[in-house]
Design an enzyme around this catalytic site. Structure first.
Site, PDB file in Angstrom:
ATOM      1  N   CYS A 170       0.861  -1.204   0.000  1.00  0.00           N
ATOM      2  CA  CYS A 170       0.000   0.000   0.000  1.00  0.00           C
ATOM      3  C   CYS A 170       0.890   1.244   0.000  1.00  0.00           C
ATOM      4  CB  CYS A 170      -0.949   0.001   1.202  1.00  0.00           C
ATOM      5  SG  CYS A 170      -1.814  -1.548   1.465  1.00  0.00           S
ATOM      6  N   ASP A 217      -9.551  -2.398  -6.246  1.00  0.00           N
ATOM      7  CA  ASP A 217      -8.580  -1.485  -5.643  1.00  0.00           C
ATOM      8  C   ASP A 217      -8.718  -0.108  -6.275  1.00  0.00           C
ATOM      9  OD1 ASP A 217      -6.427  -0.177  -4.548  1.00  0.00           O
ATOM     10  OD2 ASP A 217      -4.997  -1.801  -4.888  1.00  0.00           O
ATOM     11  N   HIS A 249      -7.943  -4.171  -2.034  1.00  0.00           N
ATOM     12  CA  HIS A 249      -6.789  -3.406  -1.552  1.00  0.00           C
ATOM     13  C   HIS A 249      -6.403  -3.843  -0.137  1.00  0.00           C
ATOM     14  CE1 HIS A 249      -4.045  -0.038  -1.380  1.00  0.00           C
ATOM     15  NE2 HIS A 249      -4.462   0.139  -0.141  1.00  0.00           N
TER      16      HIS A 249
END
Ligand SMILES: *[C@@H]1O[C@H](CO)[C@@H](O)[C@H](O)[C@H]1NC(C)=O
Ligand SMILES: *[C@@H]1O[C@H](CO)[C@@H](O)[C@H](O)[C@H]1NC(C)=O
Ligand SMILES: *[C@@H]1O[C@H](CO)[C@@H](O)[C@H](O)[C@H]1NC(C)=O
Length: 282
Positions: A170, A217, A249
């Site tokens: 991330c 995502d 995500h």
């Protein structure tokens, strides 16, 4: 902070709410005696086994492989630099993944990227005090790059290891790419569901780079993923982009492991990173 960037990060944080479940199953599974690959190496729950050190006022979580293990012997001249999501090293799943890389034989090091103030685990709590604009302003490239550079220095000079694989999740994904760019000391990169990755950072990779992407995502949409693939192809570096169905995500760290598809995705993303590092680093 441009509005478009901010809104995609806000979407990221909403994604956290959708996938932030903490599964209750213990580590293991998938490691049946007949399996070609033992996925039980990936710890999903439990107590971290690493330690914390402080270097140049940076708290660093380190997990050391069992040096008698044949896996560690084969990887003794290498280290994995683990760059976290916004939840940082306090998040148990981050520490456990660092430990999992150590179980795979890699000395693994995760710096606190946020000067002691990562995003809280209950980031989306109604009425919560977390201010994403403020967080991203404080933790921009000018703050985070020097922390990573100092951690690389720690790996080189204190741990006496020269070859470094960079793995980022991330928030940390962008920095995994940055630290295999020109003038940086990473030798190979892996990132899962990177956010805020720029075209310049993708085109700037000077070492092999691999990506694990989530099906759902908002920070790496299908269009952005195609762009990522095209830019990596143009980079002339070895690359790999893998898309995992049934994932959202954050899955490579915060998968809901009660969901067999998410659990499988998280384990595969981990094994993808290890195989990528083994191939390009050892
Ligand atoms: C996790 O997955 C299980 C199985 O699919 C589901 O029942 C549960 O609601 C999920 N938990 C969260 C927090 O999404
Ligand atoms: C050291 O880091 C902490 C946060 O981890 C910060 O509060 C403190 O101001 C820093 N000290 C110096 C001398 O930079
Ligand atoms: C969030 O942080 C930004 C930047 O520091 C600030 O301008 C804004 O007023 C803050 N918002 C709230 C609700 O505190």
């Amino acid at each position: 902070m441009r509005a478009s960037v901010l809104s995609s990060v806000l979407l990221l944080l909403h994604g956290v709410a959708a996938t932030g479940g903490r599964g209750g199953h213990s580590a293991g599974g998938g490691g049946k005696d007949c399996s070609v690959v033992d996925a039980s190496i990936v710890a999903h729950t439990g107590t971290p086994v690493g330690r914390e050190v402080v270097y140049k006022n940076i708290t660093i979580y380190i997990s050391t492989p069992d040096e008698k293990d044949a896996r560690a012997k084969a990887r003794s001249k290498t280290a994995v630099l683990y760059l976290t999501d916004v939840f940082g090293i306090p998040l148990n799943q981050n520490k456990l993944l660092v430990d999992s890389f150590a179980r795979a034989g890699y000395l693994t090091i995760a710096p606190d990227l946020f000067k002691g103030e990562p995003a809280p685990a209950d980031i989306n709590a109604p009425g919560g005090a977390f201010n994403v604009t403020d967080f991203l302003l404080k933790n921009g490239e000018a703050s985070v790059d020097p922390i990573i550079d100092a951690t690389v220095e720690y790996i080189n000079t204190k741990l006496k290891v020269a070859k470094i694989a960079v793995t980022g999740y991330c928030f940390g994904g962008k920095y995994a790419f940055r630290h295999v760019g020109a003038g940086k000391k990473g030798d190979v990169a892996f990132t899962a569901h990177p956010s805020m990755l720029t075209d310049a950072e993708i085109s700037g990779v000077k070492k092999p780079a691999a990506v694990a992407a989530a099906e759902t995502d908002n920070t790496l949409t299908p269009a952005q993923r195609l762009n990522l693939e095209a830019k990596l192809s143009e980079s002339k570096q070895p690359f790999r982009v893998s898309l995992y169905s049934g994932t959202a995500h954050g899955f490579a760290v915060r998968a809901n492991i009660s969901d067999p598809i998410q659990k499988f995705g998280k384990e595969e993303a981990f094994l993808q990173a290890v195989r990528w590092f083994d191939h390009w680093l050892i």
